[in-house]
Design an enzyme around this catalytic site. Structure first.
Site, PDB file in Angstrom:
ATOM      1  N   HIS A   1       0.431  -0.911  -0.236  1.00 53.05           N
ATOM      2  CA  HIS A   1      -0.127   0.033  -0.095  1.00 53.05           C
ATOM      3  C   HIS A   1       1.399   1.849  -0.034  1.00 53.05           C
ATOM      4  CE1 HIS A   1       0.913   1.163   4.269  1.00 53.05           C
ATOM      5  NE2 HIS A   1       0.742  -0.106   4.718  1.00 53.05           N
TER       6      HIS A   1
ATOM      7  N   GLU B   1      -4.677   0.651   2.413  1.00 53.34           N
ATOM      8  CA  GLU B   1      -4.619   0.183   3.774  1.00 53.34           C
ATOM      9  C   GLU B   1      -5.255   0.618   4.928  1.00 53.34           C
ATOM     10  OE1 GLU B   1      -2.914  -2.317   6.025  1.00 53.34           O
ATOM     11  OE2 GLU B   1      -2.444  -0.653   6.017  1.00 53.34           O
TER      12      GLU B   1
ATOM     13  N   ASP C   1      -0.821   4.521   0.620  1.00 55.82           N
ATOM     14  CA  ASP C   1      -0.992   5.123   1.857  1.00 55.82           C
ATOM     15  C   ASP C   1       0.032   4.780   3.030  1.00 55.82           C
ATOM     16  OD1 ASP C   1      -2.746   2.672   2.151  1.00 55.82           O
ATOM     17  OD2 ASP C   1      -4.030   3.875   3.151  1.00 55.82           O
TER      18      ASP C   1
ATOM     19  N   HIS D   1       3.937   4.513  12.078  1.00 54.07           N
ATOM     20  CA  HIS D   1       3.025   5.132  12.830  1.00 54.07           C
ATOM     21  C   HIS D   1       3.630   6.586  13.941  1.00 54.07           C
ATOM     22  CE1 HIS D   1      -0.263   2.318  11.258  1.00 54.07           C
ATOM     23  NE2 HIS D   1       0.223   2.805  10.478  1.00 54.07           N
TER      24      HIS D   1
END
Length: 383
Positions: A81, A141, A83, A355
């Site tokens: 992914h 995702e 994104d 993240h």
């Protein structure tokens, strides 16, 4: 002995490609520009690019890419992914800089998972050009994941594409590149419980119906549940209360409603629909008028150790000296959808900063991952 890799001064550089992908801001759902960057890297390698947009608001539209290259033998697909989650505040530099400082490449998506996509593209050019390859890349995702990988699976079916093996480039390594391969994931279901009551004065409880009392009784029974004790490949399933809501501003009023949310992560001994029915039955005993709604994010899956995990383990061992652990820990990934097609495993970078603010990947790890992926492509081509 690992197979020889093709060498050329024109081979794609995984660091430069990772930087270009990071510099294309792609918070979920990823916009078109980041797909344009990837397409420009794949087309010179002989890939046919199929970009398409699916879905409508609020969960769409979502851009996806299916890149294919013909060949003979086993069809290896790489899934990922483009994104990313929002960067948040407090970065040392710009989250979209793709800056190399010292031996680290910084930027949102460096680890999860633009770095792995860049490494796989670079690996393709370093491996023998024999077996068919495809890349299924979604722009959603990290979000609802409704119009992403599931739409790509439908697209593959429409075109008659049936991979033999799938590698998902999620950051699976724990402390060192190559220490962990994911061969499965637990399933996930979120459940919302809404208990109606009858509002009234606390001094006259016989004239009211306190929904909190009913909800607490149901939650107490739910919290005592032991779904299972785990098994050879999975840890025990667990139920967690993740929210309690009443919203009552008055101290002398019995509220009209109370609500809770549950999150269940479950192994392959359970099924999402059966868990929802189980919880609903408990709630009904304590609060017959309550409503229970659920969203099953995905079922648990397991790719039993076999040819795919073995060749990946052998490639990792050849280039790092480590024998990776085979694991099913962690959250969900799009492998929960892809595993329905064929044996599917996940392998990628060290996940320590995904993240997080100042997400970063070691430059050496990107280069090593490229070599490992190239070795895997070559090994699949020889099957």
């Amino acid at each position: 002995m690992s197979p020889p890799m093709i060498s050329s001064p024109m081979l794609p550089d995984p660091i430069a490609l990772a930087q270009a992908l990071i510099r294309a801001d792609s918070v979920t759902p990823a916009p078109a520009m980041v797909f344009t960057v990837l397409a420009a890297a794949l087309e010179p390698l002989g890939f046919a690019i199929d970009r398409f947009v699916t879905g409508e608001a609020p969960d769409g539209p979502v851009e996806n890419m299916l890149a294919t290259r013909a060949g003979t033998g086993r069809h290896l697909a790489f899934a990922g992914h483009l994104d990313v989650v929002p960067p948040g505040e407090g970065w040392t530099g710009s989250p979209w800089s793709g800056e190399v400082r010292g031996d680290m490449l910084f930027g949102r998506g460096a680890v999860d998972m633009k770095g792995a996509i860049a490494a796989f593209v670079a690996a393709i050019a370093r491996a023998p050009r024999t077996a068919p390859l495809s890349l299924t890349i979604t722009g959603d995702e990290e979000g609802p994941a409704i119009f992403g990988t599931r739409a790509l699976i439908d697209r593959m079916a429409d075109r008659g594409l049936a991979p033999d093996y799938i590698i998902v480039g999620e950051p699976t390594s724990a402390t060192r590149l190559g220490d962990t391969i994911k061969i499965g994931r637990r399933g996930s279901v979120n459940i919302w419980i809404d208990v109606p009551g009858r509002q009234g004065h606390v001094a006259y409880p016989h004239l009211a119906d306190n929904p909190i009392t009913r909800l607490i009784a149901a939650l107490a029974e739910i919290e005592a549940i032991v779904l299972d004790t785990g098994n050879q490949w999975f840890q025990p399933s667990n139920i967690e209360v993740t929210d309690l809501t009443v919203g009552n501003p008055a101290h002398n009023v019995i509220p009209a409603r109370a609500a809770a949310r549950l999150s269940i992560r479950f192994n392959d001994e359970q099924r999402g629909e059966a868990l929802v029915e189980y919880i609903a039955a408990i709630v009904a005993r304590h609060a017959p008028a309550a409503t229970v709604t659920a969203s099953i994010s995905g079922e648990a899956f397991l790719t039993e150790p076999g040819p795919l995990s073995t060749l990946m383990s052998d490639a990792i061992a050849a280039h790092t000296g480590m024998v990776p652990d085979l694991s099913t820990t962690g959250g969900t990934s799009d492998a929960r959808f892809l595993s329905r097609l064929c044996p599917t495993i996940e392998f990628g970078l060290v996940n320590a900063t995904m993240h997080q603010v100042d997400e970063a990947v070691a430059v050496a790890d990107l280069e090593s991952l490229t070599v490992i992926y190239a070795d895997v492509i070559a090994r699949v081509a020889r099957l």
